[in-house]
Scaffold this motif. Structure first.
Motif, PDB file in Angstrom:
ATOM      1  N   ILE A 148      -1.282  79.511  36.211  1.00 19.99           N
ATOM      2  CA  ILE A 148      -2.460  78.829  35.655  1.00 19.99           C
ATOM      3  C   ILE A 148      -3.623  79.809  35.532  1.00 19.99           C
ATOM      4  O   ILE A 148      -4.309  79.845  34.505  1.00 19.99           O
ATOM      5  CB  ILE A 148      -2.842  77.607  36.518  1.00 19.99           C
ATOM      6  N   VAL A 149      -3.846  80.600  36.573  1.00 21.98           N
ATOM      7  CA  VAL A 149      -4.920  81.599  36.539  1.00 21.98           C
ATOM      8  C   VAL A 149      -4.670  82.592  35.409  1.00 21.98           C
ATOM      9  O   VAL A 149      -5.593  82.962  34.676  1.00 21.98           O
ATOM     10  CB  VAL A 149      -5.062  82.313  37.900  1.00 21.98           C
ATOM     11  N   ALA A 150      -3.418  83.030  35.224  1.00 20.77           N
ATOM     12  CA  ALA A 150      -3.084  83.972  34.150  1.00 20.77           C
ATOM     13  C   ALA A 150      -3.378  83.354  32.784  1.00 20.77           C
ATOM     14  O   ALA A 150      -3.929  84.017  31.906  1.00 20.77           O
ATOM     15  CB  ALA A 150      -1.619  84.391  34.250  1.00 20.77           C
ATOM     16  N   LEU A 151      -3.028  82.099  32.610  1.00 25.27           N
ATOM     17  CA  LEU A 151      -3.294  81.409  31.347  1.00 25.27           C
ATOM     18  C   LEU A 151      -4.797  81.323  31.081  1.00 25.27           C
ATOM     19  O   LEU A 151      -5.268  81.660  29.990  1.00 25.27           O
ATOM     20  CB  LEU A 151      -2.681  80.008  31.362  1.00 25.27           C
ATOM     21  N   LEU A 152      -5.541  80.897  32.082  1.00 27.99           N
ATOM     22  CA  LEU A 152      -6.991  80.751  31.914  1.00 27.99           C
ATOM     23  C   LEU A 152      -7.680  82.101  31.723  1.00 27.99           C
ATOM     24  O   LEU A 152      -8.617  82.224  30.928  1.00 27.99           O
ATOM     25  CB  LEU A 152      -7.583  80.013  33.112  1.00 27.99           C
ATOM     26  N   GLU A 153      -7.211  83.125  32.431  1.00 27.42           N
ATOM     27  CA  GLU A 153      -7.792  84.458  32.282  1.00 27.42           C
ATOM     28  C   GLU A 153      -7.542  84.984  30.869  1.00 27.42           C
ATOM     29  O   GLU A 153      -8.446  85.512  30.224  1.00 27.42           O
ATOM     30  CB  GLU A 153      -7.192  85.413  33.317  1.00 27.42           C
TER      31      GLU A 153
END
Length: 98
Positions: A10-15
């Motif tokens: 999720i963090v990778a997607l948002l980043e």
């Protein structure tokens, strides 16, 4: 498999999304439209997400048994537009399915 993997994805997607918005929408508006409010709005969240991405990648690297080369690829992808989407597809998605 690391318990943090779903959160890291999720963090990778948002980043990645925040980076694309910052590069391809906010920055052109800043320089072509002389309006820096979008860079100011997106800059801090992107910075926090970038730091979270790097820290989480380092934390889960041992659980995921990533080689040094894989770890560098994952870290470098965070500074390349669309890089985190590639990482999710190539390195994270297949391990999450197991």
């Amino acid at each position: 498999m690391s318990k943090l993997l779903p959160t890291f994805r999720i963090v990778a997607l948002l980043e990645g999304l925040s980076y694309i918005l910052l590069l391809f929408i906010a920055t052109p508006i800043k320089y072509l439209g002389d309006d820096s409010q979008y860079v100011k709005m997106l800059g801090m969240p992107h910075g926090v997400l970038f730091i979270a991405y790097v820290v989480m990648a380092i934390i889960i690297s041992s659980d995921m048994k990533w080689t040094t080369r894989t770890m560098w690829i994952i870290l470098i992808a965070s500074i390349i537009p669309f890089g985190t989407f590639y990482i999710d597809k190539k390195y994270l998605k297949k391990t999450h399915a197991q």
